[in-house]
Design a protein around this motif. Structure first.
Motif, PDB file in Angstrom:
ATOM      1  N   SER A   1       1.893   8.545  -2.578  1.00 35.79           N
ATOM      2  CA  SER A   1       1.131   9.933  -2.417  1.00 35.79           C
ATOM      3  C   SER A   1       0.641  10.337  -0.963  1.00 35.79           C
ATOM      4  O   SER A   1       0.247  11.415  -0.966  1.00 35.79           O
ATOM      5  CB  SER A   1      -0.548   9.599  -3.145  1.00 35.79           C
ATOM      6  OG  SER A   1      -0.866   8.353  -2.420  1.00 35.79           O
ATOM      7  N   PRO A   2       1.155   9.748   0.030  1.00 39.77           N
ATOM      8  CA  PRO A   2       0.863  10.410   1.125  1.00 39.77           C
ATOM      9  C   PRO A   2       1.564  11.597   1.328  1.00 39.77           C
ATOM     10  O   PRO A   2       2.489  11.828   0.688  1.00 39.77           O
ATOM     11  CB  PRO A   2       1.257   9.310   2.296  1.00 39.77           C
ATOM     12  CG  PRO A   2       1.210   8.059   1.498  1.00 39.77           C
ATOM     13  CD  PRO A   2       1.631   8.325   0.221  1.00 39.77           C
ATOM     14  N   THR A   3       1.197  12.467   2.431  1.00 39.76           N
ATOM     15  CA  THR A   3       1.934  13.717   2.577  1.00 39.76           C
ATOM     16  C   THR A   3       2.591  13.937   3.969  1.00 39.76           C
ATOM     17  O   THR A   3       2.149  12.932   5.022  1.00 39.76           O
ATOM     18  CB  THR A   3       1.034  14.869   2.741  1.00 39.76           C
ATOM     19  OG1 THR A   3      -0.098  14.718   3.495  1.00 39.76           O
ATOM     20  CG2 THR A   3       0.246  15.004   1.222  1.00 39.76           C
ATOM     21  N   LEU A   4       3.734  14.561   4.191  1.00 39.98           N
ATOM     22  CA  LEU A   4       4.331  14.869   5.295  1.00 39.98           C
ATOM     23  C   LEU A   4       3.422  15.794   6.019  1.00 39.98           C
ATOM     24  O   LEU A   4       3.493  17.014   5.473  1.00 39.98           O
ATOM     25  CB  LEU A   4       5.813  15.016   5.209  1.00 39.98           C
ATOM     26  CG  LEU A   4       6.823  13.987   4.663  1.00 39.98           C
ATOM     27  CD1 LEU A   4       7.899  14.598   4.420  1.00 39.98           C
ATOM     28  CD2 LEU A   4       6.874  12.820   5.762  1.00 39.98           C
TER      29      LEU A   4
ATOM     30  N   GLY B   1       0.765  -1.255  -0.039  1.00 35.67           N
ATOM     31  CA  GLY B   1      -0.087  -0.032  -0.017  1.00 35.67           C
ATOM     32  C   GLY B   1       0.882   1.311   0.054  1.00 35.67           C
ATOM     33  O   GLY B   1       0.163   2.351  -0.043  1.00 35.67           O
ATOM     34  N   ARG B   2       2.183   1.369  -0.012  1.00 31.75           N
ATOM     35  CA  ARG B   2       3.057   2.536   0.036  1.00 31.75           C
ATOM     36  C   ARG B   2       3.189   3.119  -1.217  1.00 31.75           C
ATOM     37  O   ARG B   2       3.533   4.151  -1.325  1.00 31.75           O
ATOM     38  CB  ARG B   2       4.180   2.094   0.827  1.00 31.75           C
ATOM     39  CG  ARG B   2       4.200   1.619   2.172  1.00 31.75           C
ATOM     40  CD  ARG B   2       3.291   2.289   2.975  1.00 31.75           C
ATOM     41  NE  ARG B   2       3.458   3.834   2.930  1.00 31.75           N
ATOM     42  CZ  ARG B   2       4.355   4.516   3.907  1.00 31.75           C
ATOM     43  NH1 ARG B   2       5.043   3.853   4.692  1.00 31.75           N
ATOM     44  NH2 ARG B   2       4.522   6.040   3.578  1.00 31.75           N
TER      45      ARG B   2
ATOM     46  N   ALA C   1       7.550   5.491   7.803  1.00 34.74           N
ATOM     47  CA  ALA C   1       6.323   4.391   7.788  1.00 34.74           C
ATOM     48  C   ALA C   1       5.069   5.104   8.310  1.00 34.74           C
ATOM     49  O   ALA C   1       3.928   4.439   7.951  1.00 34.74           O
ATOM     50  CB  ALA C   1       6.991   3.162   8.749  1.00 34.74           C
ATOM     51  N   GLY C   2       5.028   5.920   9.184  1.00 34.51           N
ATOM     52  CA  GLY C   2       3.844   6.475   9.845  1.00 34.51           C
ATOM     53  C   GLY C   2       3.113   7.522   8.995  1.00 34.51           C
ATOM     54  O   GLY C   2       1.873   7.757   8.909  1.00 34.51           O
TER      55      GLY C   2
END
Length: 418
Positions: free
Chosen positions: A350-353, A328-329, A416-417
């Motif tokens: 696509s996740p954001t910091l 899923g990453r 990872a989070g």
């Protein structure tokens, strides 16, 4: 035996059976895994010495005599003939020089003029809506100059929009973001069936896979030489003009170098014969001859063998990513099907910091930064794409396994989070 060890062992076996492994020694490399050859190819070992000779002897000692004695004047067509077999073209149809952007402009305006010969009323240019920005900019300018309407569509939509008003169609052989390989034979045939002129941008395919310009009847094509052709930063681009239309090709940039009698200094313009019509001004000799030296790495190398290895490298990378990267990453944007894949793999991360609602920074940029810090060089395309280019002449399977492993470790670490 762990899966990690199994993939590392598989990489060793694949490298042992690699018929192109010996070509790697023709480049200046270090222990970095370099997967950005789809932006700038590695330095061929023959280039520094050749450039030194051009500067010190040809320019420093012979000076102006080098236009004749060192072959400077004929370099554009000589290098064009060197590029020709790499894109499936016979000699005498490619001239090296100018930038890709300039050549796109020449090709598009020339294509519209070709389409209108005989009084045909054609007033539309179709362009790949997903194209690299400069192609779009040049297409818009060419449309204004020729009084055409610009119609941006995806390559898949092209056959459905062609008609008796279509003058020219500009397409990319490989999408620069995703690495998707488009159907050059089928789309060229569709363009011709509509009575229009096909123009192809080969920047992300030349030197990575067979193109078949002559075989598939492509009218005009352009490409850069600093990616898979390893010509160096800003090295000259090239223009292909199919032999059958050369006598009718009317360049919008009729410079003195494309004149039939360039040293006649006549006020009236008479175009040279053949692909030389694509020349414009004085060639950039230093970068031109660096490119010529760089192309020597292709001696004895089959473009078909390059394609076989390219697909094997990208297949293996996808296999390693599936094993090493947490589920899923990342999402693979590059087609799995070989007939739709160039020589790069694009992964969406696509996740954001930070808070997305607060306008957090896309994680992909930070991931690539950390990969580079650990000796794996790819690149990042906003907002969330990691691109990895695989140059079969110098990338090995152990490189691929290491790159995927570092990517997995990066996404399992303190990121990872996110």
């Amino acid at each position: 035996m762990s899966e990690t060890t199994e993939l590392a062992f598989k990489a060793q076996e694949l490298d042992a059976g690699d018929e192109l492994a010996g070509v790697r020694s023709r480049f200046v490399l270090d222990d970095v895994v370099y997967l950005d050859g789809n932006s700038l190819g590695a330095l061929p070992a023959a280039v520094p010495g050749r450039v030194d000779d051009v500067v010190r002897r040809q320019w420093g000692e012979l000076r102006i005599r080098s236009w004749d004695e060192s072959g400077w004047w004929t370099a554009p067509e000589r290098i064009g003939d060197r590029i020709a077999p790499l894109v499936g073209a016979a000699a005498g149809q490619i001239v090296a020089g100018d930038s890709t952007s300039v050549n796109v402009f020449k090709a598009l305006v020339g294509a519209v003029r070709l389409a209108r010969l005989g009084g045909s009323v054609r007033d539309e240019i179709v362009v790949d809506a997903t194209t690299f920005p400069t192609d779009g900019y040049m297409a818009e300018s060419a449309a204004r100059m020729t009084g055409c309407t610009l119609r941006p569509v995806t390559p898949a939509q092209v056959p459905g929009v062609l008609g008796d008003r279509t003058a020219a169609v500009l397409l990319n052989h490989v999408d620069y973001r995703t690495g998707r390989l488009h159907d050059l034979p089928g789309l060229t045939a569709a363009v011709h069936a509509a009575g229009a002129i096909a123009v192809w941008d080969l920047c992300h395919s030349a030197g990575a896979l067979p193109v078949g310009l002559d075989e598939h009847g492509v009218d005009l094509a352009v490409g850069c030489t600093y990616k898979y052709l390893n010509g160096g930063p800003g090295s000259p681009a090239y223009l292909y003009v199919r032999r059958e239309i050369q006598h009718r090709f009317d360049s919008p940039l009729p410079g003195w170098n494309s004149h039939a009698e360039p040293f006649g200094m006549r006020p009236d313009y008479e175009p040279a014969s053949g692909a030389l019509r694509g020349r414009v001004g004085t060639p950039d000799i230093l970068s031109m001859l660096a490119l010529e030296a760089a192309l020597e790495v292709w001696d004895g190398v089959s473009i078909d063998a390059v394609r076989v290895k390219s697909l094997a490298l990208t297949d293996f990378f996808l296999e390693c990513v599936a094993e090493y990267v947490p589920p899923g990453r990342v999402e693979t944007l590059t087609p799995v099907a070989h007939e739709e894949r160039g020589s790069q793999v694009a992964l969406r991360c696509s996740p954001t910091l930070g808070s997305a609602r607060a306008g957090g920074t896309p994680i992909a940029g930070e991931v690539m930064k950390r990969l580079i810090e650990r000796g794996v060089v790819g690149d990042f395309r906003r907002p969330d794409v990691l691109r990895f280019g695989f140059t079969p002449l110098y990338v090995g399977f152990a490189d691929v396994e290491r790159a995927a492993g570092v990517l997995g470790e990066t996404l399992r670490g303190d990121l990872a989070g996110y």
